[in-house]
Scaffold this motif. Sequence first.
Motif, PDB file in Angstrom:
ATOM      1  N   GLN A 247       0.820  -1.211   0.000  1.00  0.00           N
ATOM      2  CA  GLN A 247       0.000   0.000   0.000  1.00  0.00           C
ATOM      3  C   GLN A 247       0.858   1.266   0.000  1.00  0.00           C
ATOM      4  O   GLN A 247       0.486   2.274  -0.601  1.00  0.00           O
ATOM      5  N   ILE A 248       2.015   1.213   0.654  1.00  0.00           N
ATOM      6  CA  ILE A 248       2.877   2.411   0.684  1.00  0.00           C
ATOM      7  C   ILE A 248       4.110   2.225  -0.197  1.00  0.00           C
ATOM      8  O   ILE A 248       5.121   2.906  -0.017  1.00  0.00           O
ATOM      9  N   ASN A 249       4.015   1.303  -1.137  1.00  0.00           N
ATOM     10  CA  ASN A 249       5.118   1.011  -2.054  1.00  0.00           C
ATOM     11  C   ASN A 249       6.421   0.760  -1.279  1.00  0.00           C
ATOM     12  O   ASN A 249       7.475   1.290  -1.615  1.00  0.00           O
ATOM     13  N   GLY A 250       6.310  -0.044  -0.242  1.00  0.00           N
ATOM     14  CA  GLY A 250       7.479  -0.291   0.595  1.00  0.00           C
ATOM     15  C   GLY A 250       7.921  -1.746   0.606  1.00  0.00           C
ATOM     16  O   GLY A 250       8.638  -2.164   1.524  1.00  0.00           O
ATOM     17  N   LEU A 251       7.517  -2.499  -0.395  1.00  0.00           N
ATOM     18  CA  LEU A 251       7.873  -3.929  -0.376  1.00  0.00           C
ATOM     19  C   LEU A 251       9.369  -4.131  -0.598  1.00  0.00           C
ATOM     20  O   LEU A 251       9.954  -3.599  -1.527  1.00  0.00           O
ATOM     21  N   LEU A 252       9.942  -4.929   0.288  1.00  0.00           N
ATOM     22  CA  LEU A 252      11.363  -5.225   0.165  1.00  0.00           C
ATOM     23  C   LEU A 252      11.554  -6.682  -0.238  1.00  0.00           C
ATOM     24  O   LEU A 252      12.666  -7.145  -0.433  1.00  0.00           O
ATOM     25  N   LEU A 253      10.429  -7.367  -0.328  1.00  0.00           N
ATOM     26  CA  LEU A 253      10.532  -8.800  -0.616  1.00  0.00           C
ATOM     27  C   LEU A 253       9.352  -9.262  -1.463  1.00  0.00           C
ATOM     28  O   LEU A 253       8.206  -9.023  -1.142  1.00  0.00           O
ATOM     29  N   VAL A 254       9.680  -9.903  -2.578  1.00  0.00           N
ATOM     30  CA  VAL A 254       8.673 -10.618  -3.363  1.00  0.00           C
ATOM     31  C   VAL A 254       9.160 -12.062  -3.359  1.00  0.00           C
ATOM     32  O   VAL A 254      10.278 -12.338  -3.780  1.00  0.00           O
ATOM     33  N   SER A 255       8.337 -12.954  -2.871  1.00  0.00           N
ATOM     34  CA  SER A 255       8.792 -14.325  -2.612  1.00  0.00           C
ATOM     35  C   SER A 255       9.457 -14.999  -3.807  1.00  0.00           C
ATOM     36  O   SER A 255       9.001 -14.830  -4.946  1.00  0.00           O
ATOM     37  N   GLY A 256      10.482 -15.791  -3.502  1.00  0.00           N
ATOM     38  CA  GLY A 256      11.154 -16.564  -4.539  1.00  0.00           C
ATOM     39  C   GLY A 256      10.208 -17.578  -5.169  1.00  0.00           C
ATOM     40  O   GLY A 256      10.394 -17.981  -6.313  1.00  0.00           O
ATOM     41  N   GLY A 257       9.180 -17.975  -4.423  1.00  0.00           N
ATOM     42  CA  GLY A 257       8.225 -18.962  -4.919  1.00  0.00           C
ATOM     43  C   GLY A 257       7.351 -18.433  -6.031  1.00  0.00           C
ATOM     44  O   GLY A 257       6.934 -19.176  -6.916  1.00  0.00           O
ATOM     45  N   LEU A 258       7.070 -17.160  -5.990  1.00  0.00           N
ATOM     46  CA  LEU A 258       6.224 -16.563  -7.017  1.00  0.00           C
ATOM     47  C   LEU A 258       6.390 -15.047  -7.061  1.00  0.00           C
ATOM     48  O   LEU A 258       6.061 -14.348  -6.119  1.00  0.00           O
ATOM     49  N   GLY A 259       6.899 -14.560  -8.172  1.00  0.00           N
ATOM     50  CA  GLY A 259       7.031 -13.119  -8.353  1.00  0.00           C
ATOM     51  C   GLY A 259       7.208 -12.804  -9.816  1.00  0.00           C
ATOM     52  O   GLY A 259       7.779 -13.606 -10.561  1.00  0.00           O
ATOM     53  N   MET A 260       6.660 -11.668 -10.241  1.00  0.00           N
ATOM     54  CA  MET A 260       6.857 -11.253 -11.626  1.00  0.00           C
ATOM     55  C   MET A 260       7.721  -9.990 -11.638  1.00  0.00           C
ATOM     56  O   MET A 260       7.546  -9.118 -10.795  1.00  0.00           O
ATOM     57  N   PHE A 261       8.649  -9.927 -12.582  1.00  0.00           N
ATOM     58  CA  PHE A 261       9.607  -8.826 -12.599  1.00  0.00           C
ATOM     59  C   PHE A 261       9.735  -8.212 -13.993  1.00  0.00           C
ATOM     60  O   PHE A 261       9.550  -8.904 -15.003  1.00  0.00           O
ATOM     61  N   ASP A 262      10.090  -6.943 -13.998  1.00  0.00           N
ATOM     62  CA  ASP A 262      10.414  -6.254 -15.239  1.00  0.00           C
ATOM     63  C   ASP A 262      11.848  -6.655 -15.604  1.00  0.00           C
ATOM     64  O   ASP A 262      12.786  -6.345 -14.870  1.00  0.00           O
ATOM     65  N   LYS A 263      11.993  -7.350 -16.731  1.00  0.00           N
ATOM     66  CA  LYS A 263      13.316  -7.921 -17.052  1.00  0.00           C
ATOM     67  C   LYS A 263      14.375  -6.834 -17.243  1.00  0.00           C
ATOM     68  O   LYS A 263      15.500  -6.974 -16.770  1.00  0.00           O
ATOM     69  N   GLU A 264      13.976  -5.756 -17.907  1.00  0.00           N
ATOM     70  CA  GLU A 264      14.959  -4.702 -18.185  1.00  0.00           C
ATOM     71  C   GLU A 264      15.584  -4.185 -16.880  1.00  0.00           C
ATOM     72  O   GLU A 264      16.804  -4.035 -16.773  1.00  0.00           O
ATOM     73  N   ILE A 265      14.731  -3.954 -15.899  1.00  0.00           N
ATOM     74  CA  ILE A 265      15.231  -3.405 -14.629  1.00  0.00           C
ATOM     75  C   ILE A 265      16.002  -4.488 -13.858  1.00  0.00           C
ATOM     76  O   ILE A 265      17.063  -4.211 -13.279  1.00  0.00           O
TER      77      ILE A 265
END
Lengths: 476, 353
Positions: A247-265
Amino acid sequence: MLESILNIYAYFVGIFSLTYIICYCILAILSYYAIKRYLNTKNYIPNNVIIKSNYIPGVSVIAPAFNEGATVVYNVKSLLSLTYPKYEVVLVNDGSSDDTLEKLIQEFELIKVDFYYQEKIKTKGKVRGHYKSTNPLYSKLLVVDKENAKSKADASNAGINSSKHPLFVCTDVDCILKNDTIIKLAKPFIEGKKRVIASGAGIRISNSCEVKDGFLVKIHFPKGWYPRFQELEYVRAFLFGRMAWSQINGLLLVSGGLGMFDKEIAVAAGGYWHKSLGEDMDLIIRMRKYMYDNKLSFSIQYIPESLCWTEVPSTKEVLIRQRVRWARGLIQTLYLHKNIFLNPKYGKTAFLIFPYFFLFEFLIPILELVGIIVLILSFFVLDLDYHNFLYLSSTVYLFYLIITFISILLDEIIYKNYANTKEIISLILMAIIEPFCYHPVNVYASLKGYYHFFRQKEQSWGNMQRQGFNTTPKQN
Amino acid sequence: MDVLVYYLILIILPIMTGGLFLLIATLIINRFFYDLSKPKLEAAKSEIDNFLTNMIFTPFEKSYFKTEIEAFKKTIPFKKKWCKKLVLNEIIFLKSNLKGDVTKTFQFIYEQFNLFEYTLKLIKSHRFYLKCLGMYQLESLGYKRGYLFIVPLLNHKNKSIKSRAFLTLISLRPNKLETLIDFSHQITIAEEINIMDILHQKKTKIPTNLSQWNKSENVSIIKLGIKLMVFYNYTNDNETIIKLLKHNDKSIRYEAIIAVNFLYIHEAETALIEQFKQEDTQNKLEIFNTLSEIGMKDSEEFIAELLENKTAENIKLEAVYCLNKINPNYFDEHFLDNEDVQKMVKHIKTPYI
């Protein structure tokens, strides 16, 4: 002298606990708003519109596999059946010593191809080859065969290097994903007003679920004690903690089990660090850092839906091994990125998120140990006021229970993941005994993890012993 | 410390204990009632399913439909809100999954169940998501009578409401796309996807003023205009698209490159080659993609030069793809001593990749 030290300590613990409780109350409010916002807007682009659209980004699903010969074929079939119009499955065979690769070759009619491999992210283990299927049915599958470098991160990097789409999902090959997982994870990337660099979703426990050929047939409440405790932990962590930080754009962790990422970044940030034991957290921190360094606005979002089912440790030994690795990963990552701490350049990551993780994630097990020592000392040396001690402990205990029950209630109201009232009651009972039976094991594992970090003990992939699933009888 | 403990005992602990028991009770009672109502809900759902399916496949006859619906209302707890919701959801589900001219039948059923009133209640609600839900219902059913209730929401201060009103309006009046040119708010990617979906479904007429869209000051309208040109295979304005290849806005140039590809605007080859150096990676890759469709000798020479010179690694493979598509025999005689290029050639010529 000792008494005054203990008095100071008591005040420190009092203030610390109060801050912790206040933080949790704020997180609860944030989490409520995040879930509400998600539920109110989740039908903005209906799934069927995404499925038909030509204007959506392609996604590569990357799944590293190490000695998964027993289940790899079913798992890949499950990944190949996800619903999304533009995606590929990149399975990385991380130097398995069993028949993982042979089974894949045989089942999916794979042949070695002249794949032009670009090492955009450096990998330790050499990539031995790429395999594609001669059967058009499996055209979405790419198998990358590489040498083992004792690191899942290294295998994921090889997968990223071999992927062709602008977004990638990182998952474990044994994870069972819900059919519309990619659609749901990709939605924030499509709808986001700021550039979304990563998205994640809830993970649940598959230990007692019925699984047929890699597909989830029926969700069951876990049977064993340890999986049940972890069920509680997961519900609390995903619906409470992660949604609040999202909610406050403060995530420091997206689980290794499931996460989607912007490849370029992700590539620009250097991909996963092969030596990391907390590679998921490390990657997010580096992606955040990259965005701050380049003065780009960004967002990382979490979805309050369970999209992935994974097998969790069912015995104390395996659980401790996993938690030792997690704890070591936490301290390693915090240490590696210590320059973020209170550095104005990194905004809220420096002044809010990092201090929170340091104080309330890293420090807690140490303080709990110190607390026990002080308690024992007080018992022998000082005249401890047991009444006050009891009242304070009860407050903390009740607070923990309230937080846990709110999480279960939220989960129950929104998703009805449990089969009946009996399972709910069982979960309530587990929550009541969790601080006495399960939490000490976790604290022990965390401290052991910190100890291993300081001793620089050799690290490995983290071989998780799998129990396998309840399989439904085959129909003739 | 003593003061703290005093307040703990007197206020905090009792409140927490009370709250805890309340939570436990809520958890159990909520589940208990859910289990209790589940069979009722499932039975109603099944009855509604059967009824609606029967009605849809029965030849439409007004008085017969009226009588049947009135009789059916008495067999289910229709006055309950959840039941109304269920009927409406089933109608929308069937409507979106059935092909053929069944819109009128669905709309008749919708009216006979008095569900338009229910939708209007949602639209008039103060909660933004209920307003959006109401509009979504009208959109899904293509219920044109709802049009008048949507127009005032186009200028609502809440962005989500405004956006949904905009989409619903396009959906209800797909042949009046001309008015979009005056739209001032930036159309998001999500809206674009929704609009294109509506156009695909409704098979609308081409807006008469489409050639004027590229003069809009709203970047998103220009982008949408280019997308529509591609969608309608509108080739009367190729020159404008070529001009847009040099537009200041990167995203407009991106759309224009794609349009050149889909509309086969061969005259744009030189402009694309000239523009290449000024573009970022995403646009460069799209230029390769387009040149592979429309490119001729000039493109061949241009890409060969790129491969000889220092070119970013991440776009080289696409360049080889493009060159091979323009001239499939090119690499039989060129770059034979360039090991890296040869690896890429092998990659692109592998049929399974």
